[in-house]
Design a protein around this motif. Sequence first.
Motif, PDB file in Angstrom:
ATOM      1  N   MET A  30     105.154  92.862  95.774  1.00 51.05           N
ATOM      2  CA  MET A  30     105.732  92.500  94.479  1.00 51.05           C
ATOM      3  C   MET A  30     106.073  91.014  94.429  1.00 51.05           C
ATOM      4  N   LEU A  31     106.652  90.483  95.492  1.00 47.69           N
ATOM      5  CA  LEU A  31     106.982  89.060  95.504  1.00 47.69           C
ATOM      6  C   LEU A  31     105.730  88.207  95.418  1.00 47.69           C
ATOM      7  N   ARG A  32     104.697  88.608  96.123  1.00 42.87           N
ATOM      8  CA  ARG A  32     103.439  87.865  96.112  1.00 42.87           C
ATOM      9  C   ARG A  32     102.801  87.908  94.721  1.00 42.87           C
ATOM     10  N   LEU A  33     102.783  89.080  94.086  1.00 46.45           N
ATOM     11  CA  LEU A  33     102.173  89.216  92.768  1.00 46.45           C
ATOM     12  C   LEU A  33     102.993  88.559  91.667  1.00 46.45           C
ATOM     13  N   SER A  34     104.302  88.469  91.860  1.00 44.53           N
ATOM     14  CA  SER A  34     105.140  87.897  90.810  1.00 44.53           C
ATOM     15  C   SER A  34     104.872  86.415  90.611  1.00 44.53           C
ATOM     16  N   GLU A  35     104.215  85.770  91.544  1.00 40.19           N
ATOM     17  CA  GLU A  35     103.906  84.356  91.430  1.00 40.19           C
ATOM     18  C   GLU A  35     102.621  84.114  90.640  1.00 40.19           C
ATOM     19  N   ALA A  36     101.798  85.117  90.424  1.00 43.16           N
ATOM     20  CA  ALA A  36     100.503  84.947  89.767  1.00 43.16           C
ATOM     21  C   ALA A  36     100.642  85.022  88.250  1.00 43.16           C
ATOM     22  N   ALA A  37      99.668  84.403  87.566  1.00 45.83           N
ATOM     23  CA  ALA A  37      99.623  84.444  86.101  1.00 45.83           C
ATOM     24  C   ALA A  37      98.245  84.924  85.669  1.00 45.83           C
ATOM     25  N   VAL A  38      98.171  85.420  84.433  1.00 43.67           N
ATOM     26  CA  VAL A  38      96.903  85.839  83.840  1.00 43.67           C
ATOM     27  C   VAL A  38      96.641  84.925  82.645  1.00 43.67           C
ATOM     28  N   TYR A  39      95.455  84.325  82.616  1.00 46.13           N
ATOM     29  CA  TYR A  39      95.075  83.429  81.526  1.00 46.13           C
ATOM     30  C   TYR A  39      93.852  83.984  80.818  1.00 46.13           C
ATOM     31  N   LYS A  40      93.965  84.184  79.515  1.00 41.67           N
ATOM     32  CA  LYS A  40      92.807  84.589  78.720  1.00 41.67           C
ATOM     33  C   LYS A  40      92.058  83.317  78.333  1.00 41.67           C
ATOM     34  N   VAL A  41      90.834  83.192  78.826  1.00 44.28           N
ATOM     35  CA  VAL A  41      90.032  81.996  78.583  1.00 44.28           C
ATOM     36  C   VAL A  41      89.811  81.830  77.079  1.00 44.28           C
ATOM     37  N   GLY A  42      90.154  80.638  76.566  1.00 41.97           N
ATOM     38  CA  GLY A  42      89.998  80.364  75.147  1.00 41.97           C
ATOM     39  C   GLY A  42      91.117  80.917  74.284  1.00 41.97           C
ATOM     40  N   ASP A  43      92.160  81.437  74.915  1.00 43.55           N
ATOM     41  CA  ASP A  43      93.289  82.044  74.195  1.00 43.55           C
ATOM     42  C   ASP A  43      92.788  83.084  73.197  1.00 43.55           C
ATOM     43  N   SER A  44      93.253  83.059  71.954  1.00 44.11           N
ATOM     44  CA  SER A  44      92.907  84.118  71.007  1.00 44.11           C
ATOM     45  C   SER A  44      91.426  84.111  70.618  1.00 44.11           C
ATOM     46  N   ALA A  45      90.758  82.966  70.724  1.00 39.26           N
ATOM     47  CA  ALA A  45      89.327  82.892  70.380  1.00 39.26           C
ATOM     48  C   ALA A  45      88.457  83.574  71.435  1.00 39.26           C
ATOM     49  N   GLY A  46      88.910  83.573  72.679  1.00 38.71           N
ATOM     50  CA  GLY A  46      88.132  84.170  73.762  1.00 38.71           C
ATOM     51  C   GLY A  46      86.992  83.279  74.213  1.00 38.71           C
ATOM     52  N   TRP A  47      85.973  83.891  74.789  1.00 37.61           N
ATOM     53  CA  TRP A  47      84.802  83.214  75.355  1.00 37.61           C
ATOM     54  C   TRP A  47      83.699  83.288  74.308  1.00 37.61           C
ATOM     55  N   THR A  48      83.457  82.191  73.580  1.00 38.13           N
ATOM     56  CA  THR A  48      82.571  82.224  72.433  1.00 38.13           C
ATOM     57  C   THR A  48      82.026  80.843  72.105  1.00 38.13           C
ATOM     58  N   THR A  49      81.027  80.787  71.272  1.00 36.73           N
ATOM     59  CA  THR A  49      80.532  79.520  70.722  1.00 36.73           C
ATOM     60  C   THR A  49      80.928  79.393  69.254  1.00 36.73           C
ATOM     61  N   ILE A  50      81.298  80.482  68.634  1.00 38.10           N
ATOM     62  CA  ILE A  50      81.564  80.504  67.191  1.00 38.10           C
ATOM     63  C   ILE A  50      82.825  79.716  66.818  1.00 38.10           C
ATOM     64  N   ALA A  51      83.891  79.839  67.595  1.00 37.93           N
ATOM     65  CA  ALA A  51      85.181  79.251  67.229  1.00 37.93           C
ATOM     66  C   ALA A  51      85.304  77.772  67.597  1.00 37.93           C
ATOM     67  N   ASN A  52      84.253  77.175  68.144  1.00 38.16           N
ATOM     68  CA  ASN A  52      84.290  75.772  68.563  1.00 38.16           C
ATOM     69  C   ASN A  52      85.471  75.482  69.483  1.00 38.16           C
ATOM     70  N   VAL A  53      85.672  76.315  70.488  1.00 37.28           N
ATOM     71  CA  VAL A  53      86.755  76.136  71.449  1.00 37.28           C
ATOM     72  C   VAL A  53      86.376  75.006  72.402  1.00 37.28           C
ATOM     73  N   ASP A  54      87.307  74.109  72.633  1.00 33.35           N
ATOM     74  CA  ASP A  54      87.123  73.043  73.621  1.00 33.35           C
ATOM     75  C   ASP A  54      87.687  73.568  74.940  1.00 33.35           C
ATOM     76  N   TYR A  55      86.821  74.146  75.774  1.00 32.45           N
ATOM     77  CA  TYR A  55      87.276  74.779  77.011  1.00 32.45           C
ATOM     78  C   TYR A  55      87.818  73.759  78.010  1.00 32.45           C
TER      79      TYR A  55
END
Length: 187
Positions: free
Chosen positions: A14-39
Amino acid sequence: MAARIVALACIVVMLRLSEAAVYKVGDSAGWTTIANVDYKLWASTKTFHIGDTVLFEYNPQFHNVMRVTHPMYRSCNTSKPISTFTTGNDSITLTNHGHHFFFCGVPGHCLAGQKLDLNVLLPASSTPLSEPPISSSSPPSSANTIPAAGVPGPSPSHAASLWSVATAQIVALVALLVSLAFTNFAS
């Protein structure tokens, strides 16, 4: 005695996992070409650490995720990716420091900017995790651990919400394990 060992092991996890974070690539737009996300800009606002997870969410009919070398990344060369992911919901845990290079292998997408360079920072006061060998290919999977090939910044607010769900599930699992261990100890 066994219950104490199990409880101690659960606390360490639990201590080891509590240090990690989860990042959704592109935030709400996700992984796409349509939203013109600057990755590149997206990654520059995050600080990535060993144990963090990056989540690529996309329509698998139109996109994929390829992990590649730096020269392949620079030239958008899709000929020999280190790994290819095609589920549309690829969760990749970062297991060592350094740069991790990803792009979409659909023709034209990388050149259009659907590419990502993540820089995982070296832990300030701990020894690096051992680096597992890099496989030449990887079957599609929703949970993957990949060794590397951050720029300082805040974590996204939805990363915390994704993390809260994962933490709640882990806490429930640990509670169950501890309960079972103490039940067996008391018997």
